[in-house]
Design an enzyme around this catalytic site. Structure first.
Site, PDB file in Angstrom:
ATOM      1  N   GLY A  11     -17.004 -28.508 -10.810  1.00  0.00           N
ATOM      2  CA  GLY A  11     -15.604 -28.077 -10.734  1.00  0.00           C
ATOM      3  C   GLY A  11     -15.350 -27.225  -9.506  1.00  0.00           C
ATOM      4  N   SER A  14     -11.811 -26.405  -7.123  1.00  0.00           N
ATOM      5  CA  SER A  14     -10.597 -25.689  -7.539  1.00  0.00           C
ATOM      6  C   SER A  14     -10.949 -24.494  -8.424  1.00  0.00           C
ATOM      7  CB  SER A  14      -9.693 -26.658  -8.322  1.00  0.00           C
ATOM      8  OG  SER A  14      -8.514 -26.015  -8.764  1.00  0.00           O
ATOM      9  N   ILE A  16     -11.819 -21.654 -10.884  1.00  0.00           N
ATOM     10  CA  ILE A  16     -12.983 -20.834 -11.249  1.00  0.00           C
ATOM     11  C   ILE A  16     -14.263 -21.375 -10.605  1.00  0.00           C
ATOM     12  CG2 ILE A  16     -14.400 -20.064 -13.197  1.00  0.00           C
ATOM     13  CD1 ILE A  16     -11.792 -20.234 -14.935  1.00  0.00           C
ATOM     14  N   LEU A  51     -17.839 -36.520 -13.702  1.00  0.00           N
ATOM     15  CA  LEU A  51     -18.612 -35.991 -14.826  1.00  0.00           C
ATOM     16  C   LEU A  51     -18.106 -36.514 -16.169  1.00  0.00           C
ATOM     17  CD1 LEU A  51     -18.850 -32.372 -13.421  1.00  0.00           C
ATOM     18  CD2 LEU A  51     -20.653 -34.094 -13.468  1.00  0.00           C
ATOM     19  N   TYR A 156      -8.314 -30.413 -26.423  1.00  0.00           N
ATOM     20  CA  TYR A 156      -8.858 -29.317 -25.602  1.00  0.00           C
ATOM     21  C   TYR A 156      -9.593 -28.290 -26.471  1.00  0.00           C
ATOM     22  CZ  TYR A 156      -9.371 -25.583 -22.214  1.00  0.00           C
ATOM     23  OH  TYR A 156      -9.909 -24.602 -21.405  1.00  0.00           O
ATOM     24  N   LYS A 160     -13.812 -27.500 -26.678  1.00  0.00           N
ATOM     25  CA  LYS A 160     -14.439 -26.198 -26.442  1.00  0.00           C
ATOM     26  C   LYS A 160     -15.189 -25.723 -27.697  1.00  0.00           C
ATOM     27  CE  LYS A 160     -12.953 -25.859 -22.176  1.00  0.00           C
ATOM     28  NZ  LYS A 160     -13.860 -25.944 -21.014  1.00  0.00           N
TER      29      LYS A 160
HETATM   30  N1  LIG Z   1      -7.645 -21.396 -16.144  1.00  0.00           N
HETATM   31  C1  LIG Z   1      -7.642 -21.079 -17.424  1.00  0.00           C
HETATM   32  O1  LIG Z   1      -6.656 -20.543 -17.950  1.00  0.00           O
HETATM   33  C2  LIG Z   1      -8.854 -21.357 -18.271  1.00  0.00           C
HETATM   34  C3  LIG Z   1      -8.956 -20.705 -19.516  1.00  0.00           C
HETATM   35  C4  LIG Z   1     -10.067 -20.940 -20.317  1.00  0.00           C
HETATM   36  C5  LIG Z   1     -11.051 -21.824 -19.877  1.00  0.00           C
HETATM   37  N2  LIG Z   1     -10.912 -22.443 -18.671  1.00  0.00           N
HETATM   38  C6  LIG Z   1     -11.961 -23.385 -18.276  1.00  0.00           C
HETATM   39  O2  LIG Z   1     -12.435 -23.065 -16.994  1.00  0.00           O
HETATM   40  C7  LIG Z   1     -12.953 -24.237 -16.370  1.00  0.00           C
HETATM   41  C8  LIG Z   1     -12.433 -24.309 -14.958  1.00  0.00           C
HETATM   42  O3  LIG Z   1     -11.028 -24.455 -14.996  1.00  0.00           O
HETATM   43  P1  LIG Z   1     -10.082 -23.946 -13.821  1.00  0.00           P
HETATM   44  O4  LIG Z   1      -9.182 -22.958 -14.411  1.00  0.00           O
HETATM   45  O5  LIG Z   1     -10.869 -23.606 -12.626  1.00  0.00           O
HETATM   46  O6  LIG Z   1      -9.238 -25.299 -13.605  1.00  0.00           O
HETATM   47  P2  LIG Z   1      -8.994 -26.196 -12.306  1.00  0.00           P
HETATM   48  O7  LIG Z   1      -8.118 -27.307 -12.743  1.00  0.00           O
HETATM   49  O8  LIG Z   1      -8.544 -25.323 -11.180  1.00  0.00           O
HETATM   50  O9  LIG Z   1     -10.456 -26.757 -11.932  1.00  0.00           O
HETATM   51  C9  LIG Z   1     -11.102 -27.746 -12.689  1.00  0.00           C
HETATM   52  C10 LIG Z   1     -11.963 -28.576 -11.753  1.00  0.00           C
HETATM   53  O10 LIG Z   1     -12.678 -29.525 -12.550  1.00  0.00           O
HETATM   54  C11 LIG Z   1     -12.730 -30.734 -11.821  1.00  0.00           C
HETATM   55  N3  LIG Z   1     -12.919 -31.903 -12.683  1.00  0.00           N
HETATM   56  C12 LIG Z   1     -12.105 -32.333 -13.677  1.00  0.00           C
HETATM   57  N4  LIG Z   1     -12.545 -33.511 -14.165  1.00  0.00           N
HETATM   58  C13 LIG Z   1     -13.672 -33.821 -13.473  1.00  0.00           C
HETATM   59  C14 LIG Z   1     -14.578 -34.920 -13.507  1.00  0.00           C
HETATM   60  N5  LIG Z   1     -14.396 -35.975 -14.321  1.00  0.00           N
HETATM   61  N6  LIG Z   1     -15.630 -34.905 -12.662  1.00  0.00           N
HETATM   62  C15 LIG Z   1     -15.806 -33.887 -11.789  1.00  0.00           C
HETATM   63  N7  LIG Z   1     -14.970 -32.827 -11.702  1.00  0.00           N
HETATM   64  C16 LIG Z   1     -13.916 -32.799 -12.529  1.00  0.00           C
HETATM   65  C17 LIG Z   1     -11.356 -30.805 -11.147  1.00  0.00           C
HETATM   66  O11 LIG Z   1     -11.331 -31.734 -10.070  1.00  0.00           O
HETATM   67  C18 LIG Z   1     -11.152 -29.354 -10.720  1.00  0.00           C
HETATM   68  O12 LIG Z   1     -11.640 -29.125  -9.415  1.00  0.00           O
HETATM   69  C19 LIG Z   1     -12.557 -25.417 -17.270  1.00  0.00           C
HETATM   70  O13 LIG Z   1     -13.659 -25.822 -18.034  1.00  0.00           O
HETATM   71  C20 LIG Z   1     -11.476 -24.814 -18.167  1.00  0.00           C
HETATM   72  O14 LIG Z   1     -11.399 -25.454 -19.414  1.00  0.00           O
HETATM   73  C21 LIG Z   1      -9.858 -22.215 -17.852  1.00  0.00           C
END
Ligand SMILES: NC(=O)c1ccc[n+]([C@@H]2O[C@H](COP(=O)([O-])OP(=O)(O)OC[C@H]3O[C@@H](n4cnc5c(N)ncnc54)[C@H](O)[C@@H]3O)[C@@H](O)[C@H]2O)c1
Length: 261
Positions: A11, A14, A16, A51, A156, A160
């Protein structure tokens, strides 16, 4: 504590994952950035991978070298694309990557799974969740959703919940445990990244704003990355099979409400 460590961050294009890759590199780690999208600013060695498919995960495992110290499983989908890709990426692909990469990991390595406050309810769905994580390998995601009654609207939080329960179990799976590889989770609350806009669409602004208001502000990727990297570091060598709520206190607030104390 990360100097010279080989760390894989999924990931990484983008939010985190991107910040985690940057911070790891700035602390001296040798970073392998993974995403299906090519990052604007590539950190370390970038490998494009999907993935959400068994083939994509297998190709990634083959492309990575031996001697990996930590795997940060950050890539995820919000549920907006539907249950099949969401379960495939957030749980099935993550698990397949972790198990597939384990033989290429160093002894005393670390797997860090980014879950969510959305998985808080896993204890309430114990039977269903346990049956689902008992299914081995990378089953057809559509069949998996049908078999375990996973719907688009709840895919979702379901993904999790599966991830959290698997994390606790994986910490005692000989694949990891016999070589001292720790498996932990980090659960963010709402974080200002592109995915948050999708949560607003799915959950509604009121629900997201209520979570944010409980803790005063939304998190940023900068708030989450250090917790992920702590678990990757030797400083966390006795931390195993746990979930760090990285959410400004949101889980404590939700828990006290749910348990009425
Ligand atoms: N942002 C929030 O509010 C939040 C809250 C709780 C948990 N999370 C978790 O944090 C993690 C990161 O999320 P984020 O906020 O950085 O979101 P984001 O959308 O900015 O980043 C997610 C990244 O995952 C990549 N991705 C998605 N599907 C993919 C695949 N099939 N193969 C390879 N890469 C893939 C995307 O291209 C993207 O770069 C996630 O697991 C999300 O569930 C986020």
């Amino acid at each position: 504590m990360l100097l010279g460590k080989n760390i894989v961050v999924t990931g990484a294009a983008s939010g985190i994952g991107q910040r985690t890759a940057e911070l790891a590199q700035s602390q001296g780690a040798n970073v392998f950035s993974v995403d299906r999208n090519t990052p604007d600013n590539q950190v370390g060695h970038f490998i494009a991978a999907d993935l959400g498919s068994a083939e994509g995960v297998e190709a990634l495992v083959n492309a990575l070298p031996n001697g990996i110290d930590a795997l940060a499983n950050v890539a995820g989908l919000s549920g907006t694309p539907g249950k099949v890709p969401t379960i495939a990426v957030n749980f099935l692909g993550l698990r397949a990557l972790s198990l597939g990469l384990a033989p290429k990991m160093n002894q005393y390595g670390s797997v860090i799974n980014v879950a969510s406050i959305a998985g808080f309810g896993w204890r309430g769905n114990l039977e269903r969740t346990r049956k689902a994580i008992d299914v081995e390998g990378f089953p057809d995601p559509a069949q998996f959703c049908a078999d375990h009654n996973i719907q688009d609207e709840t895919s979702y939080p379901d993904s999790k919940e599966l991830l959290l329960m698997w994390t606790f179990r994986a910490a005692h799976d000989p694949v990891f445990k016999d070589r001292g590889i720790r498996v932990n989770a980090v659960s963010p609350g709402p974080v200002e990244t592109p995915i948050l806009l999708q949560f607003r669409d799915v959950l509604g602004d009121d629900r997201v704003n209520s979570d944010i208001n409980r803790v005063g502000r939304a998190g940023t990727a900068n708030d989450i990355a250090p917790s992920i990297l702590f678990l990757a570091s030797d400083g966390a060598r006795w931390v195993n099979g746990t979930n760090i709520a990285c959410d400004g206190g949101l889980e404590a607030s939700v828990m006290s409400e749910a348990m009425n104390f």
